[in-house]
Design a protein around this motif. Structure first.
Motif, mmCIF file in Angstrom:
data_model
loop_
_atom_site.group_PDB
_atom_site.id
_atom_site.type_symbol
_atom_site.label_atom_id
_atom_site.label_comp_id
_atom_site.label_asym_id
_atom_site.label_seq_id
_atom_site.Cartn_x
_atom_site.Cartn_y
_atom_site.Cartn_z
ATOM 1 N N TYR A 165 -39.231 27.328 -33.266
ATOM 2 C CA TYR A 165 -38.936 26.427 -34.380
ATOM 3 C C TYR A 165 -40.211 25.743 -34.870
ATOM 4 N N GLY A 166 -41.077 25.356 -33.921
ATOM 5 C CA GLY A 166 -42.365 24.767 -34.270
ATOM 6 C C GLY A 166 -42.253 23.438 -34.989
ATOM 7 N N GLU A 167 -43.301 23.070 -35.695
ATOM 8 C CA GLU A 167 -43.347 21.795 -36.408
ATOM 9 C C GLU A 167 -42.731 21.892 -37.799
ATOM 10 N N ILE A 168 -42.873 23.050 -38.445
ATOM 11 C CA ILE A 168 -42.359 23.178 -39.814
ATOM 12 C C ILE A 168 -40.942 23.737 -39.829
ATOM 13 N N GLY A 169 -40.460 24.247 -38.695
ATOM 14 C CA GLY A 169 -39.082 24.697 -38.596
ATOM 15 C C GLY A 169 -38.865 26.117 -39.105
ATOM 16 N N SER B 121 -31.171 24.566 -36.616
ATOM 17 C CA SER B 121 -31.789 23.244 -36.481
ATOM 18 C C SER B 121 -31.680 22.808 -35.026
#
Length: 437
Positions: free
Chosen positions: A37-41, A46
């Protein structure tokens, strides 16, 4: 918990957690999904407390050896029922097939959906079939520029590298030349995809076929896979047969995300936006039966607003029928269940703008549902001072009942939208089923 579990099936908008539920993620799997998912998604899901909640994307996410299958759903049937899951899996496969996501050269693909346990396995089997088909036809040769040390002078000598590498090897020549053989980028891509499949495949029935292909396939150089590699491919008369195999290889290779830490929890995500898929499915179904339609266009772009400086804003309705004609109709598809509620206000406002800018006679929002239904509503009069008066401008809500037989479903879509367009009664599914019999 769940260490032996290899296949998890959920529906869109459902959740998977580590601390509750019949189907659970392991802590390691959740950590992998969080890292992915990381920081930016990513749009597929979700993050929630101790788990993930899936969005309107469907398909497969493979984490290590565990396959998480996300299916579409437009009814209220029991989500835990295996027959319901199988039914919706076949619906998804049928929709993907109709919009052209499963176009293959290889024959005998009619039973693929029955044997495959997920979209991922289906794509694996389609790719294997395509490569087997290419082998049967014979792998093509192409010219490829190459350079390196040779014991014979062939092509053009590269003096700078020749001097630096062959100062004490006068029997060698560092040359650049063209070779006509099977060692080229198309085969390098297919070979890399085959090696990846042999590593991540969890279907034992495909292992022997993968092993046979890797034994027969000429060993290739390693190629760095990027989007630009596929953009540079130019198909000709001989290589056109490679198009489908390369499309599937692109889908697999570009969506594979290796675990750089330990390599045990690689992620492969093949996910499809159900809103886009539903739009394409309705469009293809209407295009298939154009008896009452002069023209049909998908994603028709029209300028909407221009600032003093900067880019012009555009509008892009999903489907426009008979554009520019007196009986112009605009449709916007939405993959969601209204559950008896009104459409969202922004959707109704959007349809009003479409009506004005396209000079449409009628506009409608098209939803999937449990039955066929057409409900019209009037916009309030925006010209007169009477805030309670209704205008003659309408926006309809068309609900199309989901049918497990894709051909019958397409026919249902065409007949109901044409009936609405011509102010006829809605074709109920029970009447259609009776006609089919």
């Amino acid at each position: 918990m769940n260490k032996g579990k290899k296949h998890i099936t959920v529906f869109e908008h459902e959740s998977l957690r580590t601390d509750r539920g019949e189907q659970r993620l392991t802590d390691e799997q959740l950590k992998t999904l969080q890292l992915f998912y990381g920081e930016i998604g990513v749009p597929y899901y979700s993050l929630i407390h101790h788990g993930v909640r899936f969005n309107e994307f469907v398909g497969v996410i493979q984490v290590g050896k565990t396959v998480i299958e996300v299916l579409p759903k437009a009814d209220r049937a029991n989500s835990s029922d295996e027959e319901v899951k199988k039914s919706w899996r076949n619906v998804l496969i049928s929709m993907l097939h109709v919009v052209g996501m499963f176009d293959i050269h290889a024959s005998s693909n009619s039973n693929l959906s029955l044997r495959s346990n997920s979209i991922l396995e289906l794509y694996f089997e389609l790719f294997i079939k395509e490569v087997e088909y290419l082998f049967h036809r014979g792998l093509v040769k192409k010219y490829r520029k190459t350079e390196g040390n040779k014991t014979a002078l062939k092509g053009s000598i590269q003096f700078a590298k020749h001097i630096s590498q062959n100062l004490v090897h006068q029997e060698r020549f560092y040359v650049r030349h063209s070779a006509y053989n099977k060692e080229h980028d198309l085969h390098a891509i297919l070979y890399k995809a085959l090696k990846l499949l042999s590593y991540i495949n969890t279907n034992v029935q495909l292992n022997s076929r993968l092993g046979a292909l890797l034994l027969d396939f000429p060993e290739m150089y390693d190629i760095k896979i990027t989007e630009s590699v596929f953009d540079k491919i130019v198909f000709d008369r001989k290589t056109e047969l490679y198009r489908n195999a390369l499309e599937i290889a692109k889908l697999i290779l570009l969506n594979y995300h290796p675990d750089l830490n330990r390599g045990a929890n690689n992620v492969l995500a093949l996910m499809f936006d159900m809103n886009v898929l539903w739009e394409k499915f309705v469009y293809v179904s209407l295009r298939k039966d154009k008896a009452n339609i002069t023209s049909i266009a998908a994603q028709n772009v029209k300028n909407f607003w221009k600032p003093i400086s900067g880019y012009t804003s555009k509008m892009k309705p999903d489907i426009v029928l008979n554009k520019g004609k007196e009986d112009c109709v605009v449709l916007d598809t939405k993959w969601k269940s209204l559950n008896g509620y009104n459409p969202a206000s922004e959707d109704l406002r959007q349809m009003f703008v479409y009506m004005k800018y396209y000079g449409a006679k009628k506009v409608a929002l098209v939803y999937p549902g449990t039955e066929n239904r057409n409900q019209s509503g009037q916009y309030y009069d925006h010209i007169s001072n009477d805030s309670k008066g209704l205008s003659n401008e309408e926006c309809s809500v068309i609900s199309i009942g989901v049918v497990k037989d894709v051909k019958v479903w397409q026919k249902t879509i065409c007949e109901n939208i044409n009936a609405w367009k011509e102010n006829k009664n809605v074709i109920h599914q029970r009447d259609l089923n009776a006609a089919e019999k």
